[in-house]
Enzyme design. Structure first.
Site, mmCIF file in Angstrom:
data_model
loop_
_atom_site.group_PDB
_atom_site.id
_atom_site.type_symbol
_atom_site.label_atom_id
_atom_site.label_comp_id
_atom_site.label_asym_id
_atom_site.label_seq_id
_atom_site.Cartn_x
_atom_site.Cartn_y
_atom_site.Cartn_z
ATOM 1 N N SER A 92 0.827 -1.204 0.000
ATOM 2 C CA SER A 92 0.000 0.000 0.000
ATOM 3 C C SER A 92 0.862 1.255 0.000
ATOM 4 C CB SER A 92 -0.896 -0.001 1.247
ATOM 5 O OG SER A 92 -1.509 1.246 1.446
ATOM 6 N N TYR A 123 -1.191 0.034 9.721
ATOM 7 C CA TYR A 123 -1.395 -0.627 8.436
ATOM 8 C C TYR A 123 -0.179 -0.434 7.531
ATOM 9 C CZ TYR A 123 -3.708 -1.579 3.918
ATOM 10 O OH TYR A 123 -4.049 -2.051 2.683
ATOM 11 N N LYS A 171 2.520 -3.313 6.229
ATOM 12 C CA LYS A 171 2.784 -3.510 4.807
ATOM 13 C C LYS A 171 4.277 -3.367 4.501
ATOM 14 C CE LYS A 171 -1.394 -4.222 3.124
ATOM 15 N NZ LYS A 171 -1.753 -5.506 2.482
#
Length: 325
Positions: free
Chosen positions: A128, A152, A156
């Site tokens: 991402s 997040y 990633k």
């Protein structure tokens, strides 16, 4: 060829599965078995195709993985994750899926190289742009250093590093794509801070009024689901010998203001009412994205949607068997 897709029942996963069944990896018919894993997958969601094996469960669970990986797999598309906003609100769930589950999956896949000589798994990882953090610099390219500012993005980034290192060691053959928000997700998609990007399409399609949480001048990175799947498949098809050691690319995007997208939607669907009520955290994270030009990704053959009107057409495309939204 045996192919595994995690998150196969999700927005991008369903479109990828549809394409794999129609096109194969290199040519139609070369996928002999397509193994689908999704925590919320129901039997009715799985395509009615003899090549499909569908399992509802946790992709990081040994009880789920061991039976499925008793036979070697050739390619894995790892799409499953707890999205960013949800992972911030539910950190234990984010850690469990985006970090520990991911590492368990990669570790199990890496064992295949030792168990089946010459059968190194090709892994395409949906990373991402969240790894880049915020605030972003005035422009983003292949030299922009990651500094994730939410869990997040951190998870990633860990995935990217592990895959690059295990590729170097010959345990996997990995390719990571730093994907932006993909449009146009179903209206009820949850956990995505960039949900307004898809809501614009859905409300325009229905001719309904919408209150947008960013300004008309807000700029974002736009990519349709069709284009996203194009790039995932391209990543899987690239010859390993030609790839750089980092094995990470940020595919090209259309860099557009919300106002430009609204104008394109009005050209397609006619007038619809829109009010702008900017919410600062959302505008800061998703409405101040600068130009993005990853030369390495362009040279590797990754592409954006081409034009704003092509984006609109592709973003509203439905996958075969998918319910209208």
């Amino acid at each position: 060829m045996r192919v595994l897709v995690t998150g196969a029942g999700g927005f991008v996963g369903r479109a990828l599965v549809d394409r794999l069944l129609r096109e194969g990896m290199a040519q139609p018919g070369d996928v002999s078995e397509l193994v689908l894993i999704d925590r919320h997958m129901e039997a009715t969601q799985a395509p009615d195709d003899a090549r499909v094996t569908a399992v509802a469960g946790d992709f990081g669970s040994p009880a789920v993985l061991e039976p499925l990986l008793a036979k070697p797999v050739d390619v894995v598309f790892h799409l499953a994750s707890v999205p960013g906003a949800q992972a911030e609100a539910e950190p234990a769930a984010g850690d469990s899926v985006n970090l520990w589950g991911m590492l368990a999956l990669f570790e199990r896949l890496a064992k295949q190289a030792g168990q089946h000589e010459g059968r190194t798994v090709r892994v395409v990882y949906a990373s991402s742009v969240a790894v880049l953090g915020e605030p972003l610099p005035r422009s983003v390219d292949e030299h922009t250093a990651p500094h994730p500012t939410i869990s997040y993005g951190t998870h990633k980034f860990v995935g990217e590093l592990i895959l690059a290192d295990w590729t170097r060691r010959g345990m996997l053959d990995a390719r990571s794509l730093r994907l932006p928000g993909i449009v146009a997700r179903p209206e009820l998609s949850s956990g995505h801070g960039s949900a307004f990007m898809s809501q614009l399409f859905r409300m325009a399609q229905r001719g309904e009024a919408y209150t947008c949480p960013v300004s008309s001048a807000a700029t974002a990175w736009w990519m349709s689901r069709r284009c996203c799947v194009d790039n995932l498949l391209h990543a899987a098809r690239m010859p390993a010998a030609s790839l750089h050691t980092g094995r990470v690319w940020t595919p090209p995007v259309l860099h557009l203001s919300v106002g430009e997208v609204v104008d394109a939607l009005r050209r397609r669907f006619g007038a619809f009412a829109i009010d702008y009520a900017p919410v600062e955290p959302i505008e800061q994270r998703f409405g101040r994205q600068p130009p993005l030009a990853d030369r390495r990704a362009v040279e590797a053959g990754f592409r954006h949607d081409g034009s704003i009107d092509a984006l609109v057409d592709a973003a509203l495309e439905r996958v075969h068997g998918e319910a209208p939204t």
